[in-house]
Design an enzyme around this catalytic site. Structure first.
Site: not given
Length: 211
Positions: A83, A187, A189
């Site tokens: 990010c 992202h 995740e």
């Protein structure tokens, strides 16, 4: 083979817990550290980033990470930015004129223009299309989809070896590889199976191939 360990930097401006869990799910051992002295001996360094570019860079610099991270990157240590951690690799950002990024990649991060049909920040899923042979995307079927939350982007004219391009009004680098530097604007995740696959490729094709 034991799981390769990565050093996840905790300097107060990144979602460290979620990043650590995602890296572990991708088969890596994670050491979370707020100590710049740990960088020199790290097998790989992961730089998360979340928030305003000025605040992120100030927190990074005040934590003492700039000099050791630059030294590690220049010595060939694999680095993964996530990010704003991707944006930090460039020289600076339109979000904070005059604030120096790490300068490992030439160029300036830009802001999306506001237009009625396109909300800023971009929040949601967007496609990834491969350019070149980034290890992060090796053998990944594209277009794949990842989750983005951002108002600023790395422009497509930024010179990198390879990566993935997406478009939100303008084309930009969604992921990049430049030598030992790797990064994602999205992202991992929050990107489900695709995010996990990209982190898995960082482990397999960056870390384990160095052994």
């Amino acid at each position: 083979m034991s799981a390769p360990e990565v050093l996840l930097l905790d300097y107060g401006a990144g979602n460290v817990r979620s990043a650590a869990k995602a890296l572990e799910r991708a088969g890596m051992a994670v050491k979370v550290s707020a100590d710049p002295a740990d960088v020199a001996g790290a097998r790989a360094v992961v730089v998360p980033g979340q928030g305003h570019f000025r605040q992120v860079m100030e927190a990074f610099d005040e934590s003492g990470f700039r000099a050791p991270v630059l030294a590690a990157a220049q010595a060939g240590t694999p680095l993964l930015g996530i990010c704003v951690g991707m944006q930090m690799l460039l020289e600076g950002s339109e979000e904070a004129p005059g604030v120096a990024g790490l300068g490992l990649i030439g160029g300036t991060v830009r802001r999306f223009e506001h237009v009625p049909e396109r909300k800023v920040p971009q929040m949601g899923w967007n496609s990834l299309d491969k350019v070149g042979n980034s290890p992060l995307l090796r053998d990944l079927a594209c277009p794949a989809y990842a989750y983005f939350v951002h108002s600023f982007y790395v422009p497509i004219e930024t010179e990198v070896d390879a990566g993935a391009i997406t478009e939100y009004g303008v084309p930009f680098w969604a992921a990049l590889s430049q030598g030992n530097l790797h990064a994602t604007q999205f992202h991992p995740e929050k990107s489900g199976a695709v995010g996990l696959a990209i982190l898995d490729r960082f482990r397999r094709y960056v870390l384990e191939e160095k052994e």
